[in-house]
Design an enzyme around this catalytic site. Sequence first.
Site, short mmCIF file in Angstrom:
data_model
loop_
_atom_site.label_atom_id
_atom_site.label_comp_id
_atom_site.label_asym_id
_atom_site.label_seq_id
_atom_site.Cartn_x
_atom_site.Cartn_y
_atom_site.Cartn_z
N HIS A 38 -0.03 -8.14 -4.36
CA HIS A 38 -1.38 -7.59 -4.58
C HIS A 38 -1.52 -7.00 -5.98
O HIS A 38 -0.61 -6.34 -6.47
CB HIS A 38 -1.71 -6.54 -3.52
CG HIS A 38 -2.10 -7.15 -2.21
ND1 HIS A 38 -1.18 -7.77 -1.38
CD2 HIS A 38 -3.31 -7.30 -1.61
CE1 HIS A 38 -1.82 -8.25 -0.33
NE2 HIS A 38 -3.10 -7.99 -0.44
N SER A 96 -10.34 -10.84 -4.88
CA SER A 96 -9.99 -9.47 -5.26
C SER A 96 -11.02 -8.90 -6.23
O SER A 96 -11.41 -7.72 -6.11
CB SER A 96 -8.59 -9.46 -5.88
OG SER A 96 -8.23 -8.15 -6.22
N GLU A 149 -14.00 -7.75 -4.27
CA GLU A 149 -13.71 -6.55 -3.47
C GLU A 149 -13.67 -5.29 -4.34
O GLU A 149 -14.22 -4.25 -3.97
CB GLU A 149 -12.37 -6.75 -2.75
CG GLU A 149 -12.46 -7.80 -1.65
CD GLU A 149 -11.16 -8.51 -1.32
OE1 GLU A 149 -11.19 -9.42 -0.48
OE2 GLU A 149 -10.11 -8.18 -1.92
N PHE A 186 -0.09 0.31 -4.53
CA PHE A 186 -0.92 0.96 -3.52
C PHE A 186 -1.97 -0.05 -3.05
O PHE A 186 -2.67 -0.64 -3.87
CB PHE A 186 -1.62 2.18 -4.13
CG PHE A 186 -2.65 2.79 -3.24
CD1 PHE A 186 -2.26 3.58 -2.15
CD2 PHE A 186 -4.01 2.60 -3.47
CE1 PHE A 186 -3.22 4.16 -1.32
CE2 PHE A 186 -4.97 3.17 -2.64
CZ PHE A 186 -4.58 3.95 -1.57
N ILE A 207 -5.21 -0.82 -0.42
CA ILE A 207 -6.25 -0.31 0.49
C ILE A 207 -7.36 -1.35 0.52
O ILE A 207 -7.57 -2.06 -0.47
CB ILE A 207 -6.75 1.08 0.01
CG1 ILE A 207 -7.58 1.78 1.08
CG2 ILE A 207 -7.54 0.97 -1.30
CD1 ILE A 207 -7.79 3.29 0.81
N CYS A 208 -8.02 -1.46 1.67
CA CYS A 208 -9.12 -2.42 1.78
C CYS A 208 -10.30 -1.89 0.97
O CYS A 208 -11.02 -1.00 1.42
CB CYS A 208 -9.48 -2.62 3.25
SG CYS A 208 -10.87 -3.74 3.47
N ALA A 209 -10.49 -2.42 -0.22
CA ALA A 209 -11.49 -1.87 -1.15
C ALA A 209 -12.90 -1.95 -0.56
O ALA A 209 -13.71 -1.04 -0.76
CB ALA A 209 -11.41 -2.62 -2.48
N1 LIG Z 1 -4.14 -3.05 -4.49
C1 LIG Z 1 -5.05 -3.43 -3.59
O1 LIG Z 1 -5.36 -2.73 -2.62
N2 LIG Z 1 -5.63 -4.64 -3.78
C2 LIG Z 1 -6.52 -5.19 -2.88
N3 LIG Z 1 -7.41 -4.44 -2.08
C3 LIG Z 1 -8.50 -5.17 -1.85
O2 LIG Z 1 -9.44 -4.84 -1.11
N4 LIG Z 1 -8.43 -6.33 -2.56
C4 LIG Z 1 -7.29 -6.36 -3.28
O3 LIG Z 1 -6.90 -7.20 -4.08
#
Ligand SMILES: NC(=O)N[C@H]1NC(=O)NC1=O
Length: 175
Positions: free
Chosen positions: A74, A91, A94, A126, A128-130
């Site tokens: 990621h 990504s 997001e 780190f 997280i679901c952005a």
């Molecule tokens: N680092 C990280 O959380 N990356 C991710 N989160 C997200 O929602 N899309 C991503 O690529």
Amino acid sequence: MASPSLPISISEVNSLSDEKFESVFGNVIELCADAAVVVKKKRPFQDLTALCDAFQTYLEEIEVEDKLMILKLHPDLAGRLAAQGELTPESAGEQKAAGLDQLTTEQKRVMDESNQRYKAKFGFPFIICARENKVQSIIDGLQRRYNNSQEQEITIGINEVKKICKLRILDIVKH
Ligand SMILES: NC(=O)N[C@H]1NC(=O)NC1=O
């Protein structure tokens, strides 16, 4: 066969060629094409939920080394790849949805420092679901989760990957 125009129905998912399935679902887990290779063999799926469950099961059943590899694939949030325009389209969308492309200078400094500190402790970025967060909740999470153990962060990170994966599938399949 030309690429299907999205979103597609579950019956179209079931009748995609193996190759098309792999290309359509090849990035529902960031840069982890292997997931689609495994999940395509589980077809036919009765419905969207069964398809989502198959990807979640994949994430649960792999070895911890593979979980770590997935976490490492990621990109940082608001990191170098974002600045260079080199994120995957998923990504990039997001990160934009969370407002990470609009950080103040101070927020960017805090994100950079906290991302680096997190990665130095855990050995992966780190995650997280952005799309389920905004800038402040991401910064808060980054600072709070730094205090967890590595085992906790592998579990939480993979759970966030599951949420990201589900939202990416919902962009592809009619619901
Ligand atoms: N680092 C990280 O959380 N990356 C991710 N989160 C997200 O929602 N899309 C991503 O690529």
